[in-house]
Design a protein around this motif. Sequence first.
Motif, mmCIF file in Angstrom:
data_model
loop_
_atom_site.group_PDB
_atom_site.id
_atom_site.type_symbol
_atom_site.label_atom_id
_atom_site.label_comp_id
_atom_site.label_asym_id
_atom_site.label_seq_id
_atom_site.Cartn_x
_atom_site.Cartn_y
_atom_site.Cartn_z
ATOM 1 N N LYS A 47 0.809 -1.198 -0.013
ATOM 2 C CA LYS A 47 0.050 -0.070 0.136
ATOM 3 C C LYS A 47 0.762 1.385 0.048
ATOM 4 C CE LYS A 47 -0.839 0.095 5.019
ATOM 5 N NZ LYS A 47 -1.985 0.002 6.285
ATOM 6 N N TYR A 48 2.092 1.127 0.200
ATOM 7 C CA TYR A 48 3.018 2.467 0.500
ATOM 8 C C TYR A 48 3.935 2.337 -0.793
ATOM 9 C CZ TYR A 48 1.561 2.583 5.404
ATOM 10 O OH TYR A 48 0.711 2.446 6.306
ATOM 11 N N LYS A 55 -3.286 7.521 -2.571
ATOM 12 C CA LYS A 55 -2.537 6.897 -1.523
ATOM 13 C C LYS A 55 -1.958 7.870 -0.566
ATOM 14 C CE LYS A 55 -1.150 2.501 -3.715
ATOM 15 N NZ LYS A 55 -0.184 1.582 -4.231
ATOM 16 N N PHE A 68 -3.033 7.370 3.022
ATOM 17 C CA PHE A 68 -2.011 6.941 4.294
ATOM 18 C C PHE A 68 -1.281 7.938 5.099
ATOM 19 C CE2 PHE A 68 -2.461 3.205 1.042
ATOM 20 C CZ PHE A 68 -3.498 2.480 1.870
ATOM 21 N N GLU A 100 -3.655 8.842 8.225
ATOM 22 C CA GLU A 100 -3.045 8.297 9.191
ATOM 23 C C GLU A 100 -1.802 9.135 10.010
ATOM 24 O OE1 GLU A 100 -1.588 4.510 8.078
ATOM 25 O OE2 GLU A 100 -3.734 3.977 7.099
#
Length: 232
Positions: A200-201, A217, A221, A225
């Motif tokens: 995901k990163y 993304k 993220f 977050e």
Amino acid sequence: MKNIAIITARGGSKRIPMKNIKEFMGKPMIAYAIDAAIKSEIFDEIMVSTEDLKIAEIAKKYGAKVPFLRSEKTANDFATTEDVLNEVINEYKKLGIEFDNICCIYPCVPLLTPKTLKEAYEVFINSKQEALMPVVRFSFPIQRAVILNKYGYLEFREPQYEKTRSQDLEPAFHDVGMFYFYKKNKINTKKTAMYEMEEKYIQDIDTVKDWELAELKYKLFYEHEQLHHNTY
């Protein structure tokens, strides 16, 4: 040990013009690579290798050094990353400066964090290998890949694994294309350790759609977050 981060940022980009300095979420794209390198606190020198004066100007604004520009030989479409790194190291040698470890960082890595660089560096040093590559695990076993055969229907590429349980197959990984560590004079080595990253990163940015996915993304993220606050 003396460490250098070399951010490779050529001016020419066909699919996304000047993507290395195009604004991404409020900052030039290259600023994220520079910022991650600075805040990792593992480098004695952070430089940008480019032939483009505008890129050089922006790189210096965000804290990187540009002690020299690329030669014509390493600024063309056929120059490899290895060519660029060797040129940089040789130019520093002319200045009487040498480094023990080299980190090549690509310029379009807005999802790269200082924590990732620091952890990867620790794995690199502890591994006793001559290089390190960040990798991501294939989400599905590559041994169970299917292909379209010459008759126009699907078949298993490796039929011997057709009935093998996924959990019994050896995991496989691929290069994430964000950064690499090398020991001095070992840029072409095969003795390479790995640092596994979460899928995901990771995001390639070669097309406009890639760029849009990277923005999504980043928002998901990093803003939600607050990873940049948690990992610096």
